[in-house]
Design an enzyme around this catalytic site. Structure first.
Site, PDB file in Angstrom:
ATOM      1  N   SER A  32      21.319 -47.416 -47.235  1.00 33.27           N
ATOM      2  CA  SER A  32      22.367 -48.437 -47.413  1.00 33.27           C
ATOM      3  C   SER A  32      22.982 -48.349 -48.803  1.00 33.27           C
ATOM      4  O   SER A  32      22.254 -48.292 -49.785  1.00 33.27           O
ATOM      5  CB  SER A  32      21.799 -49.848 -47.270  1.00 33.27           C
ATOM      6  OG  SER A  32      20.743 -49.905 -46.366  1.00 33.27           O
ATOM      7  N   HIS A  63      25.304 -48.841 -42.050  1.00 34.11           N
ATOM      8  CA  HIS A  63      24.979 -47.438 -41.790  1.00 34.11           C
ATOM      9  C   HIS A  63      26.087 -46.822 -40.940  1.00 34.11           C
ATOM     10  O   HIS A  63      26.346 -47.276 -39.839  1.00 34.11           O
ATOM     11  CB  HIS A  63      23.655 -47.313 -41.026  1.00 34.11           C
ATOM     12  CG  HIS A  63      22.456 -47.585 -41.876  1.00 34.11           C
ATOM     13  ND1 HIS A  63      21.731 -46.595 -42.491  1.00 34.11           N
ATOM     14  CD2 HIS A  63      21.868 -48.740 -42.236  1.00 34.11           C
ATOM     15  CE1 HIS A  63      20.741 -47.136 -43.187  1.00 34.11           C
ATOM     16  NE2 HIS A  63      20.806 -48.431 -43.043  1.00 34.11           N
ATOM     17  N   HIS A  85      16.752 -46.013 -36.944  1.00 29.98           N
ATOM     18  CA  HIS A  85      15.543 -46.796 -37.207  1.00 29.98           C
ATOM     19  C   HIS A  85      14.851 -47.112 -35.886  1.00 29.98           C
ATOM     20  O   HIS A  85      15.509 -47.345 -34.871  1.00 29.98           O
ATOM     21  CB  HIS A  85      15.897 -48.121 -37.892  1.00 29.98           C
ATOM     22  CG  HIS A  85      16.705 -47.990 -39.137  1.00 29.98           C
ATOM     23  ND1 HIS A  85      18.077 -47.846 -39.119  1.00 29.98           N
ATOM     24  CD2 HIS A  85      16.335 -47.976 -40.440  1.00 29.98           C
ATOM     25  CE1 HIS A  85      18.514 -47.754 -40.367  1.00 29.98           C
ATOM     26  NE2 HIS A  85      17.487 -47.820 -41.180  1.00 29.98           N
ATOM     27  N   TYR A  87      13.522 -49.885 -35.200  1.00 30.08           N
ATOM     28  CA  TYR A  87      13.841 -51.250 -34.740  1.00 30.08           C
ATOM     29  C   TYR A  87      15.128 -51.310 -33.928  1.00 30.08           C
ATOM     30  O   TYR A  87      15.398 -52.300 -33.256  1.00 30.08           O
ATOM     31  CB  TYR A  87      13.906 -52.236 -35.928  1.00 30.08           C
ATOM     32  CG  TYR A  87      15.031 -51.977 -36.909  1.00 30.08           C
ATOM     33  CD1 TYR A  87      16.353 -52.244 -36.608  1.00 30.08           C
ATOM     34  CD2 TYR A  87      14.753 -51.434 -38.161  1.00 30.08           C
ATOM     35  CE1 TYR A  87      17.379 -51.997 -37.506  1.00 30.08           C
ATOM     36  CE2 TYR A  87      15.755 -51.180 -39.073  1.00 30.08           C
ATOM     37  CZ  TYR A  87      17.070 -51.469 -38.733  1.00 30.08           C
ATOM     38  OH  TYR A  87      18.070 -51.199 -39.625  1.00 30.08           O
ATOM     39  N   GLU A  88      15.929 -50.259 -33.996  1.00 29.20           N
ATOM     40  CA  GLU A  88      17.148 -50.254 -33.173  1.00 29.20           C
ATOM     41  C   GLU A  88      16.809 -49.993 -31.702  1.00 29.20           C
ATOM     42  O   GLU A  88      17.681 -50.100 -30.842  1.00 29.20           O
ATOM     43  CB  GLU A  88      18.111 -49.177 -33.680  1.00 29.20           C
ATOM     44  CG  GLU A  88      18.676 -49.477 -35.058  1.00 29.20           C
ATOM     45  CD  GLU A  88      19.502 -48.330 -35.610  1.00 29.20           C
ATOM     46  OE1 GLU A  88      20.701 -48.277 -35.325  1.00 29.20           O
ATOM     47  OE2 GLU A  88      18.929 -47.473 -36.313  1.00 29.20           O
ATOM     48  N   ALA A 115      16.692 -48.568 -48.880  1.00 23.88           N
ATOM     49  CA  ALA A 115      16.611 -49.889 -49.506  1.00 23.88           C
ATOM     50  C   ALA A 115      15.230 -50.430 -49.176  1.00 23.88           C
ATOM     51  O   ALA A 115      14.747 -50.245 -48.055  1.00 23.88           O
ATOM     52  CB  ALA A 115      17.684 -50.800 -48.932  1.00 23.88           C
ATOM     53  N   MET A 213      11.791 -50.363 -43.713  1.00 19.89           N
ATOM     54  CA  MET A 213      11.787 -50.129 -42.263  1.00 19.89           C
ATOM     55  C   MET A 213      12.199 -48.699 -41.887  1.00 19.89           C
ATOM     56  O   MET A 213      12.640 -48.458 -40.763  1.00 19.89           O
ATOM     57  CB  MET A 213      12.738 -51.120 -41.583  1.00 19.89           C
ATOM     58  CG  MET A 213      12.452 -52.582 -41.900  1.00 19.89           C
ATOM     59  SD  MET A 213      13.664 -53.667 -41.144  1.00 19.89           S
ATOM     60  CE  MET A 213      13.381 -55.202 -42.051  1.00 19.89           C
ATOM     61  N   SER A 214      12.091 -47.768 -42.825  1.00 15.65           N
ATOM     62  CA  SER A 214      12.553 -46.403 -42.523  1.00 15.65           C
ATOM     63  C   SER A 214      11.691 -45.392 -43.266  1.00 15.65           C
ATOM     64  O   SER A 214      10.579 -45.683 -43.690  1.00 15.65           O
ATOM     65  CB  SER A 214      14.019 -46.238 -42.938  1.00 15.65           C
ATOM     66  OG  SER A 214      14.133 -46.314 -44.352  1.00 15.65           O
ATOM     67  N   ASN A 237      15.605 -56.291 -53.188  1.00 12.90           N
ATOM     68  CA  ASN A 237      15.204 -57.713 -53.183  1.00 12.90           C
ATOM     69  C   ASN A 237      13.711 -57.768 -53.443  1.00 12.90           C
ATOM     70  O   ASN A 237      13.012 -56.783 -53.245  1.00 12.90           O
ATOM     71  CB  ASN A 237      15.503 -58.324 -51.795  1.00 12.90           C
ATOM     72  CG  ASN A 237      14.794 -57.545 -50.680  1.00 12.90           C
ATOM     73  OD1 ASN A 237      15.209 -56.448 -50.317  1.00 12.90           O
ATOM     74  ND2 ASN A 237      13.717 -58.103 -50.168  1.00 12.90           N
ATOM     75  N   HIS A 249      20.093 -59.874 -45.308  1.00  9.46           N
ATOM     76  CA  HIS A 249      20.649 -58.529 -45.299  1.00  9.46           C
ATOM     77  C   HIS A 249      21.826 -58.422 -46.270  1.00  9.46           C
ATOM     78  O   HIS A 249      22.086 -57.364 -46.840  1.00  9.46           O
ATOM     79  CB  HIS A 249      21.090 -58.166 -43.876  1.00  9.46           C
ATOM     80  CG  HIS A 249      21.513 -56.737 -43.729  1.00  9.46           C
ATOM     81  ND1 HIS A 249      20.677 -55.678 -44.025  1.00  9.46           N
ATOM     82  CD2 HIS A 249      22.682 -56.175 -43.330  1.00  9.46           C
ATOM     83  CE1 HIS A 249      21.319 -54.538 -43.824  1.00  9.46           C
ATOM     84  NE2 HIS A 249      22.532 -54.810 -43.399  1.00  9.46           N
TER      85      HIS A 249
HETATM   86  N1  HPA Z   1      11.524 -55.621 -46.196  1.00 10.53           N
HETATM   87  C1  HPA Z   1      11.732 -54.593 -45.341  1.00 10.53           C
HETATM   88  N2  HPA Z   1      12.769 -53.781 -45.433  1.00 10.53           N
HETATM   89  C2  HPA Z   1      13.643 -53.997 -46.430  1.00 10.53           C
HETATM   90  C3  HPA Z   1      13.485 -55.046 -47.345  1.00 10.53           C
HETATM   91  C4  HPA Z   1      12.353 -55.899 -47.217  1.00 10.53           C
HETATM   92  O1  HPA Z   1      12.143 -56.855 -47.998  1.00 10.53           O
HETATM   93  N3  HPA Z   1      14.538 -54.969 -48.203  1.00 10.53           N
HETATM   94  C5  HPA Z   1      15.287 -53.904 -47.813  1.00 10.53           C
HETATM   95  N4  HPA Z   1      14.762 -53.313 -46.730  1.00 10.53           N
END
Ligand code: HPA
Length: 274
Positions: A32, A63, A85, A87-88, A115, A213-214, A237, A249
């Site tokens: 991202s 993306h 991903h 999760y998709e 990210a 998540m990747s 974050n 997000h």
């Molecule tokens: N958790 C999982 N995936 C992420 C996060 C998070 O806090 N920030 C960016 N991708």
């Protein structure tokens, strides 16, 4: 799917990309915020994922879905603008299909960016983190199923999931650019929910410095086939429960955009010196 059907699928995608965009020695997966880096490629050609046989189409906001290839610092470099991903809803085979395609296209070095949420209290949103190693808490492994012996062995060694020399190079480049590159362990959760505060406390106890998540499935499949991997996270974050505020997000994307020039300079400096 049988080994033969899987191999045919990988070869079909690789043949199409080779014809349209050519081969490459270096590959970059743009997380991202980094998607614009494709503009750095000279003589770039690209193809939409939709047009590559067997390729999934990326659905995550932020993306894109294009494969680029061109010349950068005198080297042939391909870039994925958008990744897949779990999760998709994609299976592990689909998520990692591009990595196997990279292998067939001649890629020796993969730079994976993402990210991630910061778990280590010494991190601040906007920090960049060199991934030293990973923890897989997803319960999934992309090598589950019949082994694709053309790519690698049944039980691949993961002692150096992230290449030692590439890490040194990234640290050198960061020092030269006066970037305070953090280092740490990336922990893969499947998503798409962000983690709970209890999960983040658990991840910290287990030794994680960041969560995301990747990246882990791609790393595993790259190592299986002998591609060297460099991983860099943008801490977008602080992970759940660390600050008195919910995660969003939008915050993830905004931080990604805020630091993208520095992130890009680091990746670019590494490619220049490869
Ligand atoms: N958790 C999982 N995936 C992420 C996060 C998070 O806090 N920030 C960016 N991708």
């Amino acid at each position: 799917m049988s080994v033969e059907a899987t191999m045919n699928k990988i070869h079909a995608a690789a043949d199409m990309i080779r014809e349209r965009c050519g081969e490459a020695e270096i590959a970059v997966i743009l997380g991202s915020g980094l998607g614009d880096y494709v503009n750095a490629l000279d003589d770039a050609t690209s193809v939409s994922y939709e047009d590559i046989p067997g390729f999934p189409v990326s659905t995550a906001p932020g993306h894109e879905g294009r494969w680029f290839c061109g010349t950068l610092h005198g080297k042939r470099v391909c870039m994925m603008q958008g990744r897949f991903h779990s999760y998709e809803g994609y299976g592990m085979e689909e998520v990692t299909l591009p990595i196997r395609v990279m292998k067939l296209l001649g890629v020796k070095t993969l730079i994976v960016t993402n990210a991630a949420g910061g778990v280590n209290y010494d991190f601040t949103p906007g920090d960049l983190m060199l991934i030293d190693d990973f923890i897989n808490l997803s319960g999934k492994n992309p090598l589950t199923g019949p082994n694709l012996g053309d790519f690698g062995v049944r039980f691949p060694d993961m002692t150096h999931a992230y290449d030692v020399e590439l890490k040194k190079l990234a640290l050198d480049v960061a020092a030269g650019l006066k970037i305070d590159l953090k280092r740490g362990i990336y922990c893969w959760f499947n998503g798409p929910t962000y983690e709970t505060p209890a999960e983040i406390r658990m991840a910290r106890v287990l030794g994680a410095d960041a969560v995301g998540m990747s990246t882990v499935p791609e790393t595993i499949v790259a190592r299986h086939s002998g591609i060297n991997v460099l991983g860099i996270s943008c801490i977008t974050n602080m992970a759940a429960g660390m600050l008195d505020q919910p995660l969003s997000h939008i915050e993830v994307m905004e931080t990604g955009i805020r630091v993208r020039d520095v992130f890009r300079a680091l990746v670019d400096g590494v490619i220049a010196k490869l």
